[in-house]
Design a protein around this motif. Structure first.
Motif, PDB file in Angstrom:
ATOM      1  N   ALA A 145      88.877  50.442  49.954  1.00 46.97           N
ATOM      2  CA  ALA A 145      87.992  51.429  49.329  1.00 46.97           C
ATOM      3  C   ALA A 145      88.401  52.836  49.716  1.00 46.97           C
ATOM      4  O   ALA A 145      88.570  53.702  48.855  1.00 46.97           O
ATOM      5  CB  ALA A 145      86.545  51.158  49.726  1.00 46.97           C
ATOM      6  N   THR A 147      92.038  53.780  48.510  1.00 47.50           N
ATOM      7  CA  THR A 147      92.068  53.980  47.056  1.00 47.50           C
ATOM      8  C   THR A 147      91.404  55.300  46.693  1.00 47.50           C
ATOM      9  O   THR A 147      91.918  56.069  45.878  1.00 47.50           O
ATOM     10  CB  THR A 147      91.345  52.827  46.341  1.00 47.50           C
ATOM     11  OG1 THR A 147      92.013  51.624  46.633  1.00 47.50           O
ATOM     12  CG2 THR A 147      91.322  53.030  44.842  1.00 47.50           C
ATOM     13  N   TYR A 148      90.281  55.555  47.325  1.00 48.98           N
ATOM     14  CA  TYR A 148      89.555  56.796  47.074  1.00 48.98           C
ATOM     15  C   TYR A 148      90.444  58.007  47.350  1.00 48.98           C
ATOM     16  O   TYR A 148      90.555  58.926  46.542  1.00 48.98           O
ATOM     17  CB  TYR A 148      88.320  56.827  47.981  1.00 48.98           C
ATOM     18  CG  TYR A 148      87.287  57.882  47.649  1.00 48.98           C
ATOM     19  CD1 TYR A 148      86.844  58.075  46.356  1.00 48.98           C
ATOM     20  CD2 TYR A 148      86.735  58.675  48.650  1.00 48.98           C
ATOM     21  CE1 TYR A 148      85.878  59.018  46.065  1.00 48.98           C
ATOM     22  CE2 TYR A 148      85.766  59.621  48.370  1.00 48.98           C
ATOM     23  CZ  TYR A 148      85.346  59.789  47.078  1.00 48.98           C
ATOM     24  OH  TYR A 148      84.403  60.728  46.801  1.00 48.98           O
ATOM     25  N   LEU A 180      84.654  55.318  41.523  1.00 47.26           N
ATOM     26  CA  LEU A 180      85.140  55.210  42.903  1.00 47.26           C
ATOM     27  C   LEU A 180      84.171  55.861  43.884  1.00 47.26           C
ATOM     28  O   LEU A 180      84.021  55.407  45.013  1.00 47.26           O
ATOM     29  CB  LEU A 180      86.500  55.883  43.038  1.00 47.26           C
ATOM     30  CG  LEU A 180      87.719  55.065  42.713  1.00 47.26           C
ATOM     31  CD1 LEU A 180      88.943  55.824  43.148  1.00 47.26           C
ATOM     32  CD2 LEU A 180      87.682  53.717  43.395  1.00 47.26           C
ATOM     33  N   SER A 208      81.708  53.304  44.486  1.00 49.85           N
ATOM     34  CA  SER A 208      82.204  52.136  45.212  1.00 49.85           C
ATOM     35  C   SER A 208      82.525  52.467  46.663  1.00 49.85           C
ATOM     36  O   SER A 208      82.232  51.679  47.555  1.00 49.85           O
ATOM     37  CB  SER A 208      83.416  51.548  44.509  1.00 49.85           C
ATOM     38  OG  SER A 208      84.572  52.282  44.817  1.00 49.85           O
ATOM     39  N   VAL A 209      83.104  53.633  46.926  1.00 46.24           N
ATOM     40  CA  VAL A 209      83.529  53.892  48.306  1.00 46.24           C
ATOM     41  C   VAL A 209      82.320  53.999  49.231  1.00 46.24           C
ATOM     42  O   VAL A 209      82.318  53.446  50.329  1.00 46.24           O
ATOM     43  CB  VAL A 209      84.448  55.127  48.399  1.00 46.24           C
ATOM     44  CG1 VAL A 209      83.695  56.424  48.316  1.00 46.24           C
ATOM     45  CG2 VAL A 209      85.230  55.115  49.701  1.00 46.24           C
ATOM     46  N   GLU A 243      88.712  47.787  43.582  1.00 52.47           N
ATOM     47  CA  GLU A 243      89.456  48.932  44.106  1.00 52.47           C
ATOM     48  C   GLU A 243      90.904  48.913  43.604  1.00 52.47           C
ATOM     49  O   GLU A 243      91.445  49.945  43.217  1.00 52.47           O
ATOM     50  CB  GLU A 243      89.461  48.929  45.640  1.00 52.47           C
ATOM     51  CG  GLU A 243      88.094  49.072  46.286  1.00 52.47           C
ATOM     52  CD  GLU A 243      87.415  50.392  46.009  1.00 52.47           C
ATOM     53  OE1 GLU A 243      88.122  51.360  45.671  1.00 52.47           O
ATOM     54  OE2 GLU A 243      86.180  50.454  46.100  1.00 52.47           O
TER      55      GLU A 243
END
Lengths: 294, 178
Positions: free
Chosen positions: A6, A9-10, A73, A76-77, B104
């Motif tokens: 996470a 990717t962020y 994102l 999600s993060v 992700e």
């Protein structure tokens, strides 16, 4: 393991989004540079961008898609970070409300941080025409809305601690409110919950110093929130033998100060060598505005 | 490739509307190998010179699918095939716990495809391009708008094309060397 994916990717997607947004501006800087080295450096970074209509066409589509990819994102993060707490059994962490409450908290403190940085920059560099009062007012409104979601999270945490009938949860909540770290909890409530209620008043939302003061309060409040969540719960675990008190050593605070210092140093470098505000987007906006007024 | 000493003829405009009108005229006139250069995106300009599909959405979709399938398979392969561990009798393929990483990686690979797809389709980075030989072209990233008809266009004729470009309300027509 979720965290690794996470957070990295962020970071990567944010970096891509940022860089893609900069490419046309780097080309402008390259063409304006008169000295050899800046011209070379900006030239390398701009990768030979020449503003071709076909390139712009693809560029706009890619930029739009990147914006669309980056938005979920954010959710999600912060959700995944909150899972780190929520999947643990520690009282005060094991809660299903954490994901939405962390996402709202992130947007809340994010806007507070943007205000904290934008207000002085706008003043120092006379950017009042670009970062207008309307922008600041809107940011104040977003802060108010997300702040209320965060407030709901606090209230629900307290309510669920009582309603669950769980001895440990109840003890954790009492300890949080009236235990040795109580002062932190009440400062947190004051800064994150009560002070931002001033944003209901229009006069406060359009008052720049007041907005700045509220933003600083929220920054401190959100820091205290993490402190309360992490430290208070761990200091009174299930087993009294594991109980203890924590207070930051000088080195802990030195690391905190160092991280702020590193951030500020990088930010000032950014302001010095790259455009603070997207040049091409501003040109597009100015052009549209002149066409409309004609 | 047959290299002529001239890359093409470049017409300069002071505003995007004039450029757009000029580009439409050029397309109607039958020119196909041309490009326009602007400091900011101008709506409809790419279409005016006969370019419609960007190809970017498909590339991003493919990236997303690769990320999604690959991300799930990565975890499936680790926990079912390569190193199966029995955790309290739970199924080896505990798919709900695989979803965050799958998501992700979907976003990550899609974003990487967006970046590299954009660069590859635009043939960037490109350290040399003939249009930069024109001194005035540095204004293309500031406040001037250019239309370039390339010499490789079948309809290109040094004299006639120059006259045509002068007729479309341009501020000046310049020759671009190779």
């Amino acid at each position: 393991m979720w965290d690794v994916f996470a957070v990295s990717t962020y970071f990567t997607v944010s970096l891509i989004f940022w860089y893609v947004g900069l490419i046309p501006d780097l080309a402008t800087l390259r063409d304006r540079a008169r000295k050899r080295f800046p011209r070379f450096a900006y030239g390398i970074l701009a990768m030979g961008w020449r503003g071709s209509a076909i390139h712009w066409h693809r560029y706009e589509m890619a930029y739009l898609l990147l914006a669309g990819l980056a938005t979920p994102l954010v959710v999600s993060v912060h959700t995944v970070v909150s899972f780190d707490f929520a999947v643990a059994l520690v009282p005060g962490w094991h809660s299903t409300i954490f994901p939405p409450y962390f996402v709202a908290g992130a947007i809340y403190s994010g806007f507070a941080m943007v205000l904290t940085l934008a207000i002085p920059l706008r003043k120092v560099y006379s950017l009042e025409d670009f970062i207008t009062l309307r922008h600041l007012r809107n940011m104040g409104e977003v802060m108010l809305a997300t702040g209320l979601i965060v407030a709901y999270g606090y209230v629900m945490e307290t309510f669920m601690a009582w309603y669950s009938g769980n001895l440990y949860e109840q003890y954790m909540m009492m300890n949080r409110m009236f235990g040795p770290y109580a002062y932190m909890y009440w400062v947190l409530i004051l800064f994150n919950l009560l002070v931002p209620q001033a944003l209901w008043i229009r006069g406060v939302r359009t008052n720049v110093p007041a907005l700045f003061a509220i933003a600083i309060c929220v920054n401190i409040g959100m820091w205290l929130e993490r402190y309360v969540i992490v430290v208070v719960s761990l200091s009174r675990d299930f087993m009294p033998s594991a109980w203890g008190m924590y207070s930051g050593t000088i080195w802990d605070y030195a690391v905190l100060a160092g991280s702020i210092g590193l951030f500020l140093a990088l930010m000032f470098l950014f302001i010095r060598i790259l455009p603070m505000i997207s040049i091409f987007e501003m040109r597009e906006l100015v052009h549209e505005a002149t066409v409309k007024s004609e | 490739m047959n290299r002529t000493p001239v890359y093409g003829l470049m017409a300069e405009f002071t505003n995007p509307e004039a450029l757009l009108a000029g580009a439409r005229r050029a397309y109607a006139e039958g020119f196909r190998r041309m490009d326009a250069f602007t400091p900011f995106p101008v709506e409809g300009l790419a279409e005016a010179i006969g370019f419609h599909k960007t190809g970017i959405p498909l590339i991003v979709l493919i990236g997303g699918i690769i990320g999604c399938v690959g991300g799930f398979y990565l975890q499936y392969w680790i926990s079912v095939i390569d190193y199966p561990i029995n955790v309290g009798g739970r199924p080896l393929n505990s798919w709900p716990s695989f979803i965050p990483v799958t998501f992700e990686l979907t976003v990550l690979i899609a974003a990487l495809f967006a970046l590299f797809g954009l660069l590859a389709l635009n043939r960037l980075p490109m350290p040399y391009h003939p249009v930069f030989n024109l001194e005035r072209f540095e204004l293309a990233s500031r406040n001037r708008f250019f239309l370039c008809i390339e010499a490789t266009d079948p309809k290109f004729d040094d004299e006639a094309t120059r006259r045509f470009l002068e007729s479309v309300k341009s501020q000046g027509v310049y020759q671009v060397e190779h």
